[in-house]
Scaffold this motif. Structure first.
Motif, PDB file in Angstrom:
ATOM      1  N   GLN A   1     -41.431 -27.143  -5.137  1.00 14.25           N
ATOM      2  CA  GLN A   1     -42.173 -25.872  -5.087  1.00 14.25           C
ATOM      3  C   GLN A   1     -43.189 -25.890  -3.949  1.00 14.25           C
ATOM      4  OE1 GLN A   1     -43.428 -25.532  -9.111  1.00 14.25           O
ATOM      5  NE2 GLN A   1     -41.790 -24.107  -9.641  1.00 14.25           N
TER       6      GLN A   1
ATOM      7  N   ASN B   1     -46.248 -21.287 -16.362  1.00 14.55           N
ATOM      8  CA  ASN B   1     -45.883 -22.076 -15.190  1.00 14.55           C
ATOM      9  C   ASN B   1     -45.504 -23.499 -15.559  1.00 14.55           C
ATOM     10  OD1 ASN B   1     -46.107 -20.118 -13.303  1.00 14.55           O
ATOM     11  ND2 ASN B   1     -48.257 -20.524 -12.863  1.00 14.55           N
TER      12      ASN B   1
ATOM     13  N   VAL C   1     -39.751 -33.128 -13.742  1.00 13.08           N
ATOM     14  CA  VAL C   1     -40.810 -32.160 -13.450  1.00 13.08           C
ATOM     15  C   VAL C   1     -41.451 -32.472 -12.093  1.00 13.08           C
ATOM     16  CG1 VAL C   1     -42.994 -31.197 -14.223  1.00 13.08           C
ATOM     17  CG2 VAL C   1     -41.238 -31.715 -15.879  1.00 13.08           C
TER      18      VAL C   1
ATOM     19  N   VAL D   1     -41.889 -29.808  -9.095  1.00 13.10           N
ATOM     20  CA  VAL D   1     -43.202 -29.476  -8.561  1.00 13.10           C
ATOM     21  C   VAL D   1     -43.254 -29.752  -7.049  1.00 13.10           C
ATOM     22  CG1 VAL D   1     -45.609 -30.191  -8.636  1.00 13.10           C
ATOM     23  CG2 VAL D   1     -44.407 -29.739 -10.743  1.00 13.10           C
TER      24      VAL D   1
ATOM     25  N   ALA E   1     -50.443 -29.129  -8.654  1.00  9.83           N
ATOM     26  CA  ALA E   1     -49.303 -29.935  -9.084  1.00  9.83           C
ATOM     27  C   ALA E   1     -49.747 -31.025 -10.033  1.00  9.83           C
ATOM     28  CB  ALA E   1     -48.597 -30.535  -7.866  1.00  9.83           C
TER      29      ALA E   1
ATOM     30  N   THR F   1     -50.483 -29.570 -13.391  1.00 10.97           N
ATOM     31  CA  THR F   1     -49.232 -29.304 -14.108  1.00 10.97           C
ATOM     32  C   THR F   1     -48.649 -30.592 -14.680  1.00 10.97           C
ATOM     33  OG1 THR F   1     -48.770 -27.506 -12.590  1.00 10.97           O
ATOM     34  CG2 THR F   1     -46.929 -28.304 -13.893  1.00 10.97           C
TER      35      THR F   1
ATOM     36  N   SER G   1     -41.831 -25.272 -14.993  1.00  9.25           N
ATOM     37  CA  SER G   1     -41.643 -26.373 -14.061  1.00  9.25           C
ATOM     38  C   SER G   1     -40.689 -27.428 -14.620  1.00  9.25           C
ATOM     39  CB  SER G   1     -42.983 -27.000 -13.676  1.00  9.25           C
ATOM     40  OG  SER G   1     -43.614 -27.488 -14.815  1.00  9.25           O
TER      41      SER G   1
END
Lengths: 319, 281
Positions: free
Chosen positions: A295, B119, A288, A292, A14, A17, B123
């Motif tokens: 998820q 990905n 975002v 995240v 995470a 990302t 997101s």
């Protein structure tokens, strides 16, 4: 042990990302320095003013240094000042996020019970009248865009029956009457979607050997569904519910704009329309982050419901 | 071949979906013949549906605040949706399928990098992504196609990558490799045909979502610039007066919902029939 490993790996992913997203957002909105000055100071600022402002705010430094400084400030909660609202962004966002949270929470209160019950009832007897009805209604609700369902529901309840207000500005405090329509519009799509997923999952489970065995053994239909089928049939829908959050966040923007509701969606929207780049950056990062986080929760819920999937495997991306 | 088509054209869901979807395609193609008036010409403002045109004829669905005939704008709006949604979906497919084949076939580092970026893009909540892109590059027809491509290619990439990884492990691919077949030939002629079923279903749905996205951007005032007849923009323009003149917003909403319904039914029916065929063989 497995849980800790799982959580560490997921958090690592995470954070990676989020970092990538932060680079993309920063590059997209701040790499063109001249553009930043115009957006912050306005169209009518002079070239001298822009140059002075850029120098005073460290915009003449190399881009990597600027990014690191921006990231550092961002992580420590200094999100800059909104050029449109003229206030600290960090003080602006929590209230708006909470307002949208109420909207999304209300929508989930509709989506989860209605979607699950309709899906389970339809999936118990595939091909029955009820099943066909649920399938028909859910394909209808999943085909109507958010702004169109807002128009249709408003046409009925605001223009025609005059039961509900057509705007949800909440000027005189929280009002239940004002939140009904936004919640319904937001719930419409996801309820239909959840019902379809639950139905498909239920049909699959009802055809498995252990449900057939239970039936042969003479268990009552209620016992078969409640004791044997439900837990397995709910694995997919529960993860789907968690994964609906990104979708709800998109829907929130449309619904809030339509009903003039002061939440996170209208905040991002106003920021976008007014080229308030610092606010756009903060809103993008927060959305975002929300996705995240859900998820990770969805993965946890999945493995909690489905012990056959070990957390270690899930952490390593094995299936 | 005839045997393969028959179950599709006798399935009521497929038929209703196809009638709705191709109906709008028909409207889009023959817009100049079907539209009673010029869609961007001011005639008489805010006429109710069915009102008579002072110059003769009637406004079947009324006119908007700028005096433009709503039926004609809806008919030309079908053109806008068909052209832009198809274009944006096709470019998204071009990117998604190409990268998906490459990642699924070669695996390894290429796959890791591509999957990671897919990905990251996924997101973002879709609308947030589109709004950020439009803020950065501005709103123009080309930029909308670009934004949609960027937003939907990762999902297509994932589907194609999954199928490719599955198909690439089959014997006939191994046989083709041993024969010295070039990689791109294997991808295009051996792998891709096996993906057409799931991709056809996905294409119908994605076409609908793209239409909704373009409509939603129009509704938010971030879509195609005026006076292009666009369903979402029509809703946005009519919103302020919707209480007194609901016809301004209701008809464009019915138009976009019926198109999406047609595409969902088509996708559903196609999946149903291909599942049933899969079970029989």
């Amino acid at each position: 042990m497995a849980v800790t490993l799982f959580i560490i790996r997921k958090f690592g992913g995470a954070i990676a990302t989020m970092l990538t997203v932060s680079v993309l957002v920063f590059l997209a909105l701040e790499v063109n320095v001249a553009d930043v000055a115009v957006k912050v100071l306005g169209q009518f600022s002079t070239a001298d003013q822009r140059t002075a402002w850029l120098a005073a705010n460290g915009y003449n430094d190399p881009v990597v240094l600027r990014y690191l400084r921006w990231l550092g400030a961002f992580v420590t909660g200094d999100w800059g000042t909104s050029t449109y609202y003229r206030t600290e962004i960090a003080s602006l966002i929590p209230g708006r996020l909470a307002a949208s949270g109420i909207l999304a929470g209300g929508a989930l209160l509709v989506i989860v019970p209605v979607g699950l019950i309709a899906g389970v009832l339809a999936g118990m007897k595939p091909g029955s009248l009820l099943d066909r009805l649920v399938s028909l209604v859910s394909i209808l609700t999943t085909s109507i865009p958010d702004f169109a369902s807002a128009v249709f529901l408003s046409a009925v309840f605001v223009f025609w029956l005059k039961w509900l207000p057509g705007a949800s500005t909440m000027l005189s405090g929280f009002s239940l009457a004002e939140i009904i329509l936004p919640v319904l519009v937001l719930a419409l799509y996801s309820t239909g979607y959840l019902a379809r997923v639950t139905r498909a999952s239920m049909v699959d489970v009802m055809g498995t050997h252990y449900v057939r065995t239970a039936r042969l053994k003479g268990a009552s239909p209620a016992r078969i569904v409640l004791r044997h089928a439900l837990r397995n049939a709910l694995i997919t829908p529960v993860t789907v519910i968690m994964l609906q959050f990104p979708w709800l966040l998109s829907g929130v923007i449309v619904v809030e704009v339509f009903y003039a509701y002061k939440g996170f969606g209208t905040l991002l929207y106003d920021a976008a329309l007014n080229s308030d780049i610092y606010l756009v950056e903060a809103c993008a990062m927060i959305s975002v982050l929300v996705v995240v986080t859900t998820q990770i929760l969805s993965d946890l819920a999945y493995s909690w419901l489905n012990p056959r999937v070990s957390l270690v495997d899930a952490a390593m991306g094995r299936s | 071949m005839r045997k393969a088509i028959l179950p599709y054209i006798t399935n009521p869901v497929v038929v209703i979906g196809a009638v709705l979807s191709f109906g709008w395609l028909f409207v889009a193609i023959f817009a100049p013949l079907l539209a009673p008036y010029d869609p961007i010409k001011t005639i008489a403002p805010l006429m109710q549906p069915g009102a008579a045109n002072p110059a003769g004829g009637i406004f079947v669905l009324g006119t908007d605040m700028l005096g433009r005939d709503i039926l004609s704008r809806l008919i030309y709006g079908a053109r806008t949706v068909v052209v832009f949604a198809t274009l944006a979906t096709l470019t998204a497919y071009l990117v998604g399928v190409t990268l998906g084949l490459i990642a699924g076939y070669w695996r390894g580092r290429v796959d890791a990098v591509l999957s990671y970026f897919a990905n990251v893009v996924l997101s973002f909540p879709v609308l947030v992504l589109y709004i950020v892109i439009i803020v950065v590059i501005g709103s123009s027809p080309f930029n909308i196609v670009l934004a949609v491509t960027f937003g939907s290619a990762p999902a297509i990439f994932r589907i194609v990558r999954g199928i490719t990884m599955d198909v690439a492990s089959r014997d006939y691919v191994a046989a083709a490799v041993t024969q010295g077949e070039r990689a791109w030939r294997i991808m295009v002629f051996d792998v891709l045909p096996n993906a057409t079923g799931p991709l056809a279903v996905d294409f119908c749905l994605r076409l609908g979502y793209t239409a909704i996205t373009i409509g939603t951007l129009g509704f938010l005032g971030l879509g195609l610039p005026p006076p292009t007849p666009d369903w979402g923009t029509m809703v946005n323009e009519g919103r302020a007066m919707a209480i007194a003149f609901p016809h301004l917003v209701i008809f464009p909403c019915i138009a976009i919902s019926s198109l999406m319904l047609g595409l969902s039914l088509l996708a559903d029916g196609l999946r149903e029939v291909s599942d049933a065929q899969g079970r029989r063989t």
